[in-house]
Design a protein around this motif. Structure first.
Motif, PDB file in Angstrom:
ATOM      1  N   VAL A 154       1.425  -3.462  -9.867  1.00  0.00           N
ATOM      2  CA  VAL A 154       1.383  -3.310 -11.318  1.00  0.00           C
ATOM      3  C   VAL A 154       0.149  -4.030 -11.865  1.00  0.00           C
ATOM      4  N   THR A 205      -0.918   0.397 -11.321  1.00  0.00           N
ATOM      5  CA  THR A 205      -2.326   0.620 -11.056  1.00  0.00           C
ATOM      6  C   THR A 205      -2.509   2.048 -10.552  1.00  0.00           C
ATOM      7  N   SER A 206      -3.490   2.758 -11.075  1.00  0.00           N
ATOM      8  CA  SER A 206      -3.738   4.089 -10.528  1.00  0.00           C
ATOM      9  C   SER A 206      -4.892   4.006  -9.528  1.00  0.00           C
ATOM     10  N   TYR A 207      -4.578   4.359  -8.339  1.00  0.00           N
ATOM     11  CA  TYR A 207      -5.531   4.211  -7.240  1.00  0.00           C
ATOM     12  C   TYR A 207      -6.373   5.465  -7.058  1.00  0.00           C
ATOM     13  N   GLU A 208      -7.576   5.243  -6.518  1.00  0.00           N
ATOM     14  CA  GLU A 208      -8.328   6.360  -5.947  1.00  0.00           C
ATOM     15  C   GLU A 208      -7.945   6.430  -4.484  1.00  0.00           C
ATOM     16  N   PHE A 209      -7.941   7.626  -3.931  1.00  0.00           N
ATOM     17  CA  PHE A 209      -7.552   7.736  -2.525  1.00  0.00           C
ATOM     18  C   PHE A 209      -8.649   8.378  -1.695  1.00  0.00           C
ATOM     19  N   GLU A 210      -8.828   7.810  -0.531  1.00  0.00           N
ATOM     20  CA  GLU A 210      -9.796   8.356   0.414  1.00  0.00           C
ATOM     21  C   GLU A 210      -9.192   8.367   1.789  1.00  0.00           C
ATOM     22  N   PRO A 211      -8.852   9.392   2.435  1.00  0.00           N
ATOM     23  CA  PRO A 211      -8.827  10.789   1.953  1.00  0.00           C
ATOM     24  C   PRO A 211      -7.671  10.995   0.972  1.00  0.00           C
ATOM     25  N   PRO A 269      -9.407   0.481  -8.393  1.00  0.00           N
ATOM     26  CA  PRO A 269      -8.404   0.422  -7.330  1.00  0.00           C
ATOM     27  C   PRO A 269      -8.552   1.591  -6.370  1.00  0.00           C
ATOM     28  N   LEU A 313      -7.435   3.186  -2.264  1.00  0.00           N
ATOM     29  CA  LEU A 313      -6.814   3.090  -0.946  1.00  0.00           C
ATOM     30  C   LEU A 313      -7.593   4.001  -0.023  1.00  0.00           C
ATOM     31  N   VAL A 328       0.837  -1.200   0.000  1.00  0.00           N
ATOM     32  CA  VAL A 328       0.000   0.000   0.000  1.00  0.00           C
ATOM     33  C   VAL A 328       0.869   1.245   0.000  1.00  0.00           C
TER      34      VAL A 328
END
Lengths: 314, 129
Positions: free
Chosen positions: A217, A224-230, B40, B42, A53
């Motif tokens: 990958v 991999t392009s992640y979304e982030f919260e927050p 994806p 986080l 992560v």
């Protein structure tokens, strides 16, 4: 002669009873190694996930976090030394402390002032006997460390390294190092020194790739392009201290396994030695007993001869 | 039907792993439900939160997860938690006791965290807090 025989018998008895203590310690340590190794294994999924992560995050966030960047503001470096609480472990503590001295020397050469943090009573007494200043000591968990112990240590270290904005004071150290014993195998445990903070992002990504499936990958080979919260930065803020704590926890578990392995080996040779000592002593005791008997016989024979020859004179 | 490969890992051991049709969690931004094929992601789990895993085999797994992260990848979902407890293992009486103790202890960060942990345990066990 009778006196030396008694003394020998007493020594044999005491050697045999210390041998019992040694072999009991050996068995306990043997059982602990198995448990410690199981705990090392059990902690791996979490360590692997958090590395993955963080590695994904490090490639997305701005990397401006204090835990990631090298700096030279204070000229001080914290060194966390992991030793054991109890002795009876052969060269375990000596090796860790020697490795620590090496690291301290290197740090001083680089013009940094090392600050010591010590885990384990043995390390504590080592430094207090030599009148060396120790910033903080943690004791009582070296054989069976829990995560909460790692958290306690981690809090102190992160507090001096990156106190956070609300603490209202600045960091007092530039780097955090850890010296612990790595469990290579039952026969080999190696003291190692690692840098805990700032976190080395390259090492992080290497660790992540080592964990086989390369989940950072995507199937097509692009990251991999992640979304982030927050937001990535806020996530990094809360993840990095946890990562550091996880590293400390992993080091504590490794050290605990090494400690038990080292103790088992030391106790094994101690009980072997005790056995040999007891064998030699009982040989000596037998000789002394035999000498005593021989002497008694020759005294009787001598006495009888004297009587016979006295009778013949009559 | 597509499923999610879910892993719930706490620091000291893997708590649950298996196939699931949906994962419901609360991040610091709000509730989120993850279905197979989710992008994806986080996320940081909200303190005192509860994670529900709709397992494909057997009943829902409800977990009190404290101090954790949620990571969704094409391979599956992993939930990382510093402390995690499955609802069936939670001792409601002890959690209530812990909550009472933590609430009466004052406002320092330590006891606030303890109170949140107790709350999440109670919520996971299906108790009103």
């Amino acid at each position: 002669m009778a006196g030396s025989l008694r003394a020998l018998r007493r020594r044999i008895r005491s050697t045999q009873s210390t041998k019992k203590i040694f072999s009991a310690q050996e068995l306990i340590a043997g059982a602990r190694i198995v448990r410690a190794q199981a705990r090392v294994e059990a902690s791996k999924p979490y360590a692997r996930e958090i590395t993955r992560v963080l590695s994904a995050l490090a490639s997305s966030a701005s990397l401006e976090h204090p835990l990631l960047n090298e700096r030279t503001g204070t000229g001080r470096a914290a060194v966390l030394v992991v030793t054991s609480d109890r002795g009876f472990a052969g060269s375990y503590n000596v090796n860790v402390l020697r490795r620590t001295e090496e690291l301290l020397g290197t740090l001083r050469q680089q013009g940094k002032d090392p600050v010591l943090y010590v885990i384990g009573r043995k390390g504590e007494t080592y430094y207090s006997f030599r009148d060396r200043p120790v910033e903080e000591t943690f004791t009582g968990f070296s054989e069976q460390p829990a995560y909460s112990d790692a958290q306690e240590v981690g809090r102190s270290l992160i507090d001096v390294f990156a106190p956070g904005d609300d603490a209202g004071r600045s960091a007092t150290v530039d780097e955090v190092h850890i010296v612990y014993t790595e469990f290579v195998s039952l026969l080999s445990q190696v003291p190692v020194a690692r840098r805990l903070a700032p976190v080395d992002t390259e090492e992080l990504q290497r660790d992540d790739e080592d964990s086989a499936d390369g989940t950072g990958v995507g199937p097509s080979g692009v990251p991999t392009s992640y979304e982030f919260e927050p937001s990535p930065d806020a996530l990094l803020d809360s993840l990095l201290p946890k990562y550091v704590t996880t590293r400390i926890y992993a080091a504590l578990l490794e050290a605990a396994a090494s400690e038990s392995a080292s103790r088992r080996r030391a106790m094994k040779s101690a009980s072997d030695n005790a056995e040999e000592l007891a064998k030699n002593l009982s040989r000596q005791a037998n000789q002394a007993r035999q000498a005593e008997i021989t002497q008694e016989i020759s005294e009787i024979v001598g006495g009888a001869d004297a009587l016979v020859s006295a009778g013949a004179d009559d | 039907m597509a499923t999610l490969q879910v892993e719930l890992v706490a620091v000291e051991k893997t708590i649950w792993s298996g196939e699931a049709s949906m994962v419901i969690a609360r991040t610091t931004e709000g509730e989120i439900g993850v279905l197979p094929g989710h992008a994806p992601l986080l996320g940081e789990l909200a303190p005192g939160g509860v994670v529900t895993i709709r397992s494909t085999e057997g009943p829902d797994v409800v977990v009190a997860a404290h101090g954790g992260f949620l990571s969704v990848t094409p391979q599956g979902v992993s939930i990382l938690a510093e402390n995690a407890e499955i609802s069936s293992d939670i001792d409601v009486e002890r959690a209530r006791e812990a909550l009472r103790r933590a609430e009466s202890a004052g406002d320092d960060p330590e006891s606030l965290a303890a109170a949140r942990r107790a709350q999440s345990r109670l919520r996971a066990a299906g108790q009103a807090v």
